[in-house]
Design an enzyme around this catalytic site. Sequence first.
Site, mmCIF file in Angstrom:
data_model
loop_
_atom_site.group_PDB
_atom_site.id
_atom_site.type_symbol
_atom_site.label_atom_id
_atom_site.label_comp_id
_atom_site.label_asym_id
_atom_site.label_seq_id
_atom_site.Cartn_x
_atom_site.Cartn_y
_atom_site.Cartn_z
ATOM 1 N N PRO A 89 98.612 -20.603 -54.024
ATOM 2 C CG PRO A 89 97.840 -22.568 -55.019
ATOM 3 C CD PRO A 89 97.813 -21.075 -55.162
ATOM 4 C CG ASN A 90 103.539 -22.506 -55.321
ATOM 5 O OD1 ASN A 90 103.659 -23.296 -54.381
ATOM 6 N ND2 ASN A 90 103.234 -22.895 -56.536
ATOM 7 C CB ILE A 132 89.608 -17.548 -51.449
ATOM 8 C CG1 ILE A 132 90.895 -17.473 -52.282
ATOM 9 C CG2 ILE A 132 88.697 -16.338 -51.686
ATOM 10 C CD1 ILE A 132 91.888 -16.401 -51.879
ATOM 11 C CB THR A 133 87.419 -15.618 -46.368
ATOM 12 O OG1 THR A 133 88.663 -15.792 -45.666
ATOM 13 C CG2 THR A 133 86.272 -15.618 -45.374
ATOM 14 C CD GLU A 161 92.578 -8.747 -43.871
ATOM 15 O OE1 GLU A 161 92.955 -7.571 -43.882
ATOM 16 O OE2 GLU A 161 91.385 -9.092 -43.831
ATOM 17 C CB THR A 196 102.769 -13.644 -41.041
ATOM 18 O OG1 THR A 196 103.875 -12.989 -41.689
ATOM 19 C CG2 THR A 196 102.232 -14.746 -41.936
ATOM 20 C CB SER A 197 103.483 -11.549 -36.310
ATOM 21 O OG SER A 197 102.248 -11.650 -35.649
HETATM 22 C C1 LIG Z 1 91.589 -18.797 -42.470
HETATM 23 C C2 LIG Z 1 92.312 -18.011 -43.524
HETATM 24 C C3 LIG Z 1 91.578 -17.107 -44.305
HETATM 25 C C4 LIG Z 1 92.226 -16.395 -45.335
HETATM 26 N N1 LIG Z 1 91.467 -15.591 -46.164
HETATM 27 C C5 LIG Z 1 92.057 -15.038 -47.255
HETATM 28 C C6 LIG Z 1 91.261 -14.342 -48.226
HETATM 29 O O1 LIG Z 1 90.037 -14.210 -48.075
HETATM 30 N N2 LIG Z 1 91.893 -13.857 -49.331
HETATM 31 C C7 LIG Z 1 93.236 -13.983 -49.537
HETATM 32 O O2 LIG Z 1 93.733 -13.515 -50.558
HETATM 33 N N3 LIG Z 1 94.017 -14.644 -48.628
HETATM 34 C C8 LIG Z 1 93.459 -15.168 -47.515
HETATM 35 N N4 LIG Z 1 94.238 -15.877 -46.590
HETATM 36 C C9 LIG Z 1 95.674 -16.020 -46.841
HETATM 37 C C10 LIG Z 1 96.580 -15.301 -45.833
HETATM 38 O O3 LIG Z 1 96.555 -13.936 -46.057
HETATM 39 C C11 LIG Z 1 97.984 -15.946 -45.965
HETATM 40 O O4 LIG Z 1 97.899 -17.237 -45.388
HETATM 41 C C12 LIG Z 1 99.052 -15.137 -45.279
HETATM 42 O O5 LIG Z 1 99.267 -13.925 -45.953
HETATM 43 C C13 LIG Z 1 100.384 -15.901 -45.194
HETATM 44 O O6 LIG Z 1 100.730 -16.467 -46.419
HETATM 45 P P1 LIG Z 1 101.153 -18.029 -46.484
HETATM 46 O O7 LIG Z 1 100.098 -18.781 -45.773
HETATM 47 O O8 LIG Z 1 101.419 -18.375 -47.895
HETATM 48 O O9 LIG Z 1 102.483 -18.123 -45.643
HETATM 49 P P2 LIG Z 1 103.969 -17.851 -46.187
HETATM 50 O O10 LIG Z 1 104.010 -16.553 -46.901
HETATM 51 O O11 LIG Z 1 104.465 -19.052 -46.894
HETATM 52 O O12 LIG Z 1 104.769 -17.694 -44.813
HETATM 53 C C14 LIG Z 1 105.284 -18.796 -44.070
HETATM 54 C C15 LIG Z 1 106.135 -18.242 -42.929
HETATM 55 O O13 LIG Z 1 107.248 -17.514 -43.476
HETATM 56 C C16 LIG Z 1 107.260 -16.192 -42.959
HETATM 57 N N5 LIG Z 1 107.806 -15.269 -43.974
HETATM 58 C C17 LIG Z 1 107.438 -15.179 -45.283
HETATM 59 N N6 LIG Z 1 108.129 -14.201 -45.880
HETATM 60 C C18 LIG Z 1 108.930 -13.643 -44.950
HETATM 61 C C19 LIG Z 1 109.891 -12.592 -44.939
HETATM 62 N N7 LIG Z 1 110.138 -11.855 -46.035
HETATM 63 N N8 LIG Z 1 110.529 -12.297 -43.784
HETATM 64 C C20 LIG Z 1 110.267 -13.007 -42.657
HETATM 65 N N9 LIG Z 1 109.386 -14.035 -42.594
HETATM 66 C C21 LIG Z 1 108.718 -14.333 -43.725
HETATM 67 C C22 LIG Z 1 105.834 -15.886 -42.595
HETATM 68 O O14 LIG Z 1 105.734 -14.840 -41.658
HETATM 69 C C23 LIG Z 1 105.383 -17.236 -42.053
HETATM 70 O O15 LIG Z 1 105.789 -17.362 -40.719
HETATM 71 C C24 LIG Z 1 93.623 -16.557 -45.541
HETATM 72 C C25 LIG Z 1 94.351 -17.453 -44.723
HETATM 73 C C26 LIG Z 1 93.714 -18.175 -43.746
HETATM 74 C C27 LIG Z 1 94.519 -19.160 -42.930
#
Ligand SMILES: Cc1cc2nc3c(=O)[nH]c(=O)nc-3n(C[C@H](O)[C@H](O)[C@H](O)COP(=O)(O)OP(=O)(O)OC[C@H]3O[C@@H](n4cnc5c(N)ncnc54)[C@H](O)[C@@H]3O)c2cc1C
Length: 379
Positions: free
Chosen positions: A128-129, A157-158, A363, A365-366
């Site tokens: 979560p965090n 988690i998928t 996997e 973000t951009s």
């Molecule tokens: C449908 C779905 C399926 C998924 N399946 C899985 C799975 O099977 N297993 C698993 O482990 N995870 C899974 N995920 C998690 C996914 O990998 C994360 O959501 C993703 O890595 C982003 O993490 P966050 O959502 O916590 O966003 P955050 O990390 O909180 O990011 C929020 C924003 O801040 C930006 N940001 C963060 N850090 C930086 C930085 N250093 N510099 C610039 N910008 C930054 C990000 O780019 C984003 O725009 C899934 C997510 C979704 C939505």
Amino acid sequence: MHENLTENQRMITEMIRDFGAKHIKPYMMDWDESQEFPVDVFKKLGELGLMGVLVPPEYGGAGFGYTEYVTTIAELSKIDGSIGLSLAAHNSLCTGHILQFGNAVQKQKWLPKLATAEYIGAWGLTEPNTGSDAGNMRTVALPDDDDYILNGAKNFITHGKSGNIAVVIARTGEVGDSHGMTAFVIEKPHAGFTHGRKENKLGMRASETTELILTDCRVPRENILGNVGEGFIQSMKVLDGGRISIAALSLGIAQGAYEAALAYAREREQFNQPIVNYQAISFKLAEIATEIAAASLLTYRAAALKDLGENVTKESAMAKYYASEVCVRAANEGVQIFGGYGFTKDYPAEKYYRDAKLCTIGEGTSEIQKLVIAREVLR
Ligand SMILES: Cc1cc2nc3c(=O)[nH]c(=O)nc-3n(C[C@H](O)[C@H](O)[C@H](O)COP(=O)(O)OP(=O)(O)OC[C@H]3O[C@@H](n4cnc5c(N)ncnc54)[C@H](O)[C@@H]3O)c2cc1C
């Protein structure tokens, strides 16, 4: 998406088109509406060998390489992104982690079940965090005789609920130490291991996404993949491959959105002629077609290098970053070309639009892909 298909790629493409027409297309909008994860579809994909695309035949898999894997994910995602995403998560993450880092006994025990879809796989890194900052995770695993006791929660988690097996990464060392995390395999049912809330999502609604909860969850040492302390480094390598599959997912959605928009633009008439005759529309199609071709080249380049055993950290991040951004642009222009009808559920444009956005997030973000690419080019 790829002009010079090999015999295997052609076979996969035809197989998925037939499969999709029969088992996906008639039902996908109902699954989307009700957020149903269609487990039976994945059992059938297992019968076709597509739940173990990269798994060698001795473990019950298809034994293909990444090139065929990209074709598989892209063709499925052209039909339904949710099915493509779930197939990618199962193959690249859970199965991929065991395939890359399991010992002979572990591979023999779990890969045949995953490759045939007797088991659906999940992979828990995100919390979560801690998403982008996954190395800062709080889920802990403490040694206790021949076992480890895991406590914590994983997020997004998928297959967190429907999965029969999960690879879970937990902290076994200090916070901030990239060698302080370990990968554990947990089969279900298992005391202290359950799922939490299922997410109600914008898109990819037929791909199940839930929390995983670990409460005094006792896991034997024999379920550790590789060595204690290697889990995070392993995960980054797993994601190098996984990102190629998210690039493929992006390609498929973009191509689906493009083909739908092209067909509609030829058919829809305004001011007594098809809208495709207007340069404003044909230029949109030209731009999307060009960007998809470029994304395809990046994605198949990363796949080919991976098949050669090269390090693809930079190439897979480039492919994932570019293809996912193209996917969002293609889906956006797709809705625009459909006009008001693009905003309704009577046409496919709105679903491509909703599904596309996940590609720039999952996997990594951009923004994180750019961090990875920058780190590699500045070496
Ligand atoms: C449908 C779905 C399926 C998924 N399946 C899985 C799975 O099977 N297993 C698993 O482990 N995870 C899974 N995920 C998690 C996914 O990998 C994360 O959501 C993703 O890595 C982003 O993490 P966050 O959502 O916590 O966003 P955050 O990390 O909180 O990011 C929020 C924003 O801040 C930006 N940001 C963060 N850090 C930086 C930085 N250093 N510099 C610039 N910008 C930054 C990000 O780019 C984003 O725009 C899934 C997510 C979704 C939505």
